[in-house]
Write an enzyme that holds these catalytic residues in place. Structure first.
Site, PDB file in Angstrom:
ATOM      1  N   ASP A  12     -14.139  25.330  53.981  1.00 46.73           N
ATOM      2  CA  ASP A  12     -14.018  25.574  52.555  1.00 46.73           C
ATOM      3  C   ASP A  12     -15.440  25.720  52.010  1.00 46.73           C
ATOM      4  O   ASP A  12     -16.412  25.332  52.671  1.00 46.73           O
ATOM      5  CB  ASP A  12     -13.298  24.391  51.901  1.00 46.73           C
ATOM      6  CG  ASP A  12     -13.223  24.528  50.400  1.00 46.73           C
ATOM      7  OD1 ASP A  12     -12.803  25.596  49.915  1.00 46.73           O
ATOM      8  OD2 ASP A  12     -13.607  23.572  49.709  1.00 46.73           O
ATOM      9  N   ASP A  14     -16.604  25.635  47.970  1.00 46.46           N
ATOM     10  CA  ASP A  14     -16.888  24.759  46.825  1.00 46.46           C
ATOM     11  C   ASP A  14     -16.403  23.340  47.110  1.00 46.46           C
ATOM     12  O   ASP A  14     -15.227  23.133  47.425  1.00 46.46           O
ATOM     13  CB  ASP A  14     -16.182  25.272  45.570  1.00 46.46           C
ATOM     14  CG  ASP A  14     -16.633  26.662  45.173  1.00 46.46           C
ATOM     15  OD1 ASP A  14     -17.462  26.776  44.261  1.00 46.46           O
ATOM     16  OD2 ASP A  14     -16.158  27.643  45.790  1.00 46.46           O
ATOM     17  N   ASP A 177     -12.649  19.672  51.465  1.00 46.66           N
ATOM     18  CA  ASP A 177     -12.731  18.494  50.592  1.00 46.66           C
ATOM     19  C   ASP A 177     -11.456  18.247  49.807  1.00 46.66           C
ATOM     20  O   ASP A 177     -11.334  17.217  49.141  1.00 46.66           O
ATOM     21  CB  ASP A 177     -13.881  18.668  49.591  1.00 46.66           C
ATOM     22  CG  ASP A 177     -13.602  19.795  48.592  1.00 46.66           C
ATOM     23  OD1 ASP A 177     -13.398  20.940  49.054  1.00 46.66           O
ATOM     24  OD2 ASP A 177     -13.578  19.543  47.379  1.00 46.66           O
TER      25      ASP A 177
END
Length: 224
Positions: A12, A14, A177
């Site tokens: 991922d 961001d 995240d």
């Protein structure tokens, strides 16, 4: 634990590789001010990130994480245009990689791992950010939130990476995240690494059952 037989690592962007929240917040608040609406503090906007630009704009217009069903489509599109135009010119004002990201990525690449990015961020923004942060050239394949008809938490982007790179799900690992990353991985039987920093809507990443949880990005080197 230690992963075995992995060839491809999907990341991922961001909240995992980069802390883009300050610049996203600036763009959101620019949009709101332009529309003569109240601004929000960065920590509130952080909780709206992760499902792509349209959802971020809709949440900002609603003033909460749950989107208001009464939002006018034309108004939303106008707001999205304002946001995207501003953000396109302000991608790397305050955005920075998280600690140890660049050195870890370079080490993984030198070890022979094939690196890719699967983000819900619009594709057009990804490479300029990577270039601005000196992280271009590390990734073999990049998928944005608009690269395919479906985005995370649907597993389609993760499966697409495997197909394009000719590697089975079992030889891939997803690093992210948020629950979008882990749910997408779980849905296609891909092992995953959840990081405890980033933007996961205030939830413990462990709730969504990643294979492993790490607190620092450099811990990947101990797993691979």
């Amino acid at each position: 634990m230690k992963f075995s037989d992995k060839e491809v690592i999907l990341f991922d962007l961001d909240g995992t590789l980069i802390n883009s929240a300050p610049d996203l917040a600036l763009a959101v608040n620019h949009m709101l001010v332009t529309l003569d609406r109240d601004m929000f503090p960065e920590d509130i906007i952080d909780g709206w990130v992760g499902n792509g630009a349209l959802m971020l704009v809709q949440r900002a217009l609603s003033g909460k994480r749950t989107v208001d069903d009464s939002l006018d489509d034309a108004m939303v599109q106008n707001a999205l245009d304002i946001f995207l135009k501003y953000y396109a010119k302000n991608l790397c004002n305050e955005t920075i990689p998280y600690p140890h990201v660049k050195t870890t990525l370079n080490t993984l690449k030198k070890k022979g791992y094939r690196l890719s990015i699967v983000t819900n961020k619009p594709f057009a923004f990804v490479e300029p950010i990577l270039e601005g942060l000196g992280m271009n050239g590390l990734f073999e394949l990049i998928l944005g939130g608009d690269s395919l008809p479906l985005k995370k938490p649907d597993p389609a982007p993760l499966l697409h990476v495997g197909e394009k790179l000719g590697v089975s799900v079992k030889k891939c690992v997803m690093v992210g995240d948020s629950k979008n990353d882990i749910l997408a991985a779980n849905a296609c039987g891909m092992q995953s690494v959840g990081v405890t920093y980033g933007y996961n809507y205030g939830e413990d990443i462990g709730v969504h059952n990643p294979t492993v949880i790490i607190d620092d990005f450099s811990e990947l080197l101990e797993l691979l």
